[in-house]
Design an enzyme around this catalytic site. Structure first.
Site, mmCIF file in Angstrom:
data_model
loop_
_atom_site.group_PDB
_atom_site.id
_atom_site.type_symbol
_atom_site.label_atom_id
_atom_site.label_comp_id
_atom_site.label_asym_id
_atom_site.label_seq_id
_atom_site.Cartn_x
_atom_site.Cartn_y
_atom_site.Cartn_z
ATOM 1 C CG ASP A 68 -2.204 0.803 0.974
ATOM 2 O OD1 ASP A 68 -3.230 0.550 1.623
ATOM 3 O OD2 ASP A 68 -2.151 1.719 0.108
ATOM 4 C CD GLU A 93 -6.885 5.667 2.622
ATOM 5 O OE1 GLU A 93 -5.948 5.421 3.407
ATOM 6 O OE2 GLU A 93 -6.729 5.814 1.394
HETATM 7 C C1 GLC Z 1 -4.473 4.262 -0.159
HETATM 8 C C2 GLC Z 1 -5.338 3.083 0.202
HETATM 9 C C3 GLC Z 1 -5.434 2.048 -0.865
HETATM 10 C C4 GLC Z 1 -5.285 2.683 -2.237
HETATM 11 C C5 GLC Z 1 -3.888 3.270 -2.337
HETATM 12 C C6 GLC Z 1 -3.655 3.994 -3.666
HETATM 13 O O1 GLC Z 1 -3.744 4.685 0.948
HETATM 14 O O2 GLC Z 1 -5.071 2.424 1.424
HETATM 15 O O3 GLC Z 1 -6.704 1.385 -0.721
HETATM 16 O O4 GLC Z 1 -5.480 1.708 -3.250
HETATM 17 O O5 GLC Z 1 -3.599 4.155 -1.273
HETATM 18 O O6 GLC Z 1 -4.496 5.112 -3.768
#
Ligand code: GLC
Length: 643
Positions: free
Chosen positions: A338, A533
């Protein structure tokens, strides 16, 4: 022999020229056409350096240098190339294997049309194709409720609403539409579906999950993957790569353990609980050949998932069974970290890099300091801290996906998809999904409303005519916004377009709910304002005081009061439920407000059922099907149908 269209990009012709050149090819030879047609110098690839690269993952790996392999494992956010000291030509210089748009990562800031996105992605690609082997990059983005970063794209209910539909066939159709709109922008990889199993709705990402029940997420996640990738991982140039995320236990963290966000919290559970609650949707995803898996920020009993070799290389990629007899998943795709998540493993970046790669991560979403990542990776490999077998395995997995999704035959956007982004046909699917996602929680003989009766209908509330609020997070920008942020229809606009006879007197009060007015019926639309988030973590689950006041104002001025709640999860509504004659959980995410009026005015019946337990009080959390919670306001599976 490749088709003419797939061959032409290799000459460096921009896709926009392909249609013209294809027409010309019916009468002249390519060599003559190329001599007379303007070739975009920026994308021209000197024929001498382009060797068509390699013809299979193993062929590529056998030819690749160490820097080429290291670059292949590197994913960079598009804006990083404009940071000081960086350049888009770094894609060529460092053999970058993937570029992504984070939330809001449009061509020129948030938004941008599908054509502008396709031009952006193709431009990045042109730099990858200039490398020695011409290995195409794969562009990724979060198409988590439609292609939500793109202005004018069709947006669908977030997963909490799709789960409430209890209609996996429609989820597949939703993601087929999303797939086609993603293809129309040149993106070939979506970081979706989230197959998390949220256990505590105080988590800000609850709406990214279909359900609190693992089997729902298995069914719905698999349906989504089939929509994105085709059945049995068909892939090819008419499908896109999907991502099962976030492995594992992102929705199972203990409240208070995340710092600062629950998303980065700790799963304080046994392996048996992990196997029962969090693992099944990944089993279903792997059984449906999901092409990639993204690792979770969270920890399991104190160890970061991104550092956990047992989770990634045994439970996910391994064979055999665990001590409870649960099969490991034998995942053949590739694992992506991530966003900057490996940096959270420790305060020593060298340790972070070697630990993450040795744990089984194949591609690192750096996403900004890619030169530092590559040099650190190089140092750790040359120090013998990461075996080349691990590197070659990672690169092989990544290239296998790139071959499978058709990048080596068609690296550029297929522009035939672009005009259909946001089309009426696509929006019709979103309208049906919106309709089926709605859950009727209360109805004291007020719904369905008549289209032809003689009555005064008051419409108010801060969510009644605010598309940004209706869409929620991950919509044009990462956190979402307010107002007309893209193309769509608000609830109030849908009411105006519902074909009501003039005998229905409409009175829109919006947020001015304290005026002097009365009505036979009132619709008051309230809810959560957009978040994504960690910004969504809450220990109150409360409706804002503004919204509570709007409900009181409208419901005290009309005879029958309908509350429409736009939220990313169940919230505490006891008071508003008592004040209402009818109550609709509308979730968040869709551009198609008509889906709501379709059922409010009886063209369709309600069919949605809750996939999350609806608490009486936030103190009950975590409260779900799996922990024996009792005394909720509404149980999992509740929903009045059709009225
Ligand atoms: C974010 C998320 C993830 C996402 C990634 C790219 O922090 O946790 O779900 O796909 O970054 O945007």
């Amino acid at each position: 022999m490749q088709s003419v269209r797939s061959f032409l990009p290799r000459l460096g012709l921009r896709p926009t020229r392909i249609i013209l050149v294809t027409a010309l090819l019916s009468t002249v030879l390519v060599v003559f056409a190329q001599a007379v047609l303007p070739v975009h110098a920026a994308h021209a690839r000197p024929a001498a350096t382009f060797t068509a690269g390699c013809i299979s993952p193993s062929d590529c790996v056998s030819k690749m240098t160490l820097p080429e392999k290291e670059g292949q494992m590197t994913q960079v956010e598009k804006n990083a190339f404009t940071q000081s000291g960086n350049s888009i030509s770094d894609i060529t210089t460092y053999f970058i294997g993937s570029v992504l748009s984070g939330g809001g990562g449009g061509p020129n800031g948030a938004g941008g049309t599908a054509t502008q996105w396709a031009d952006m992605v193709d431009n990045f690609q042109s730099y990858a194709l200039k490398t020695r082997l011409g290995i195409p990059l794969i562009y990724g983005a979060d198409a988590v409720h439609g292609h939500n970063n793109v202005y004018g794209a069709t947006l669908f209910p977030h997963n909490i609403g799709l789960g409430a539909m209890h209609d996996p066939a429609l989820i597949t159709q939703v993601e087929q539409v999303t797939r086609d709109e993603v293809l129309g922008t040149g993106v070939r990889w979506t970081f979706a579906p989230c197959v998390c199993t949220p256990q505590d709705i105080r988590w800000g990402r609850t709406y990214e999950g279909y359900s609190e029940v693992p089997s729902d997420n298995s069914t719905d996640g698999a349906a989504a993957i089939v929509g994105f990738q085709g059945s049995n991982g068909a892939l090819g140039t008419s499908n896109i790569l999907a991502t099962a995320k976030h492995f594992i236990g992102d929705g199972h963290t203990a409240w208070g353990t995340g710092s600062p966000y629950l998303n980065e919290g700790d799963d304080q559970i046994t392996e048996q609980q992990l196997d029962t609650i969090d693992l099944p949707p990944y089993q279903a995803a792997v059984n449906n050949k999901v092409g990639s898996v993204m690792i979770s920020y969270s920890s399991w009993n104190g160890l970061k998932d991104h550092a956990n070799q047992y989770l990634i290389s045994t439970k996910l990629k391994g064979t055999g069974t665990d001590s409870y007899g649960t099969p490991n998943l034998d995942f053949q795709g590739f694992v992506v970290s991530d966003w900057q998540a490996i940096d959270q493993i420790s305060s020593d970046y060298n340790y972070d890099v070697r630990t993450a790669i040795n744990a089984g991560i194949d591609m690192v979403m750096v996403p900004d300091k890619y030169k530092t990542f590559i040099s650190t990776l190089d140092t750790e490999i040359k120090a013998g801290n990461i075996p080349m077998t691990r590197i070659d395995d990672a690169v092989t997995r990544i290239l296998t996906a790139k071959f499978a999704v058709g990048l080596f035959t068609q690296p550029y956007t297929d522009r035939s998809y672009t005009p259909n982004v946001g089309s009426a046909a696509h929006r019709a699917v979103a309208r049906q999904a919106e309709r089926e996602s709605l859950v009727l929680l209360k109805n004291n003989s007020v719904l369905p409303l008549s289209k032809t009766g003689s009555y005064t209908l008051v419409v108010g509330g801060d969510h009644a005519n605010n598309l940004g609020y209706q869409l929620g997070g991950w919509s044009i920008t990462w956190q979402g916004g307010s107002g007309t942020t893209t193309v769509g229809t608000t609830l109030w606009q849908a009411i105006q377009q519902a074909g009501l006879s003039s005998s229905v007197k409409l009175k829109f009060v919006g947020t001015q709910t304290k005026g002097h007015y009365t009505g036979d019926v009132g619709i008051v639309a309230v809810g959560e304002t957009p978040y994504a988030e960690g910004n969504g973590d809450t220990n109150t689950l409360a409706l804002s005081s503004t919204d509570a006041t709007e409900v009181s104002d409208v419901c005290s001025r009309v005879t029958k009061c309908i509350v429409v709640l736009f939220s990313g999860r169940p919230i505490i509504i006891n008071t508003q439920l008592n004040q209402s004659s009818a109550f609709v959980a509308a979730w968040i995410g869709s551009t198609e407000g008509e889906g709501i009026t379709d059922v409010l005015f009886g063209d369709y019946g309600f069919s949605g059922k809750l996939t999350y337990t609806w608490p009486n009080s936030v103190s009950q959390e975590p409260c779900n099907q799996n922990n024996g919670c009792t005394g909720a306001l509404f149980s999992y599976g509740y929903g009045i149908t059709p009225f």
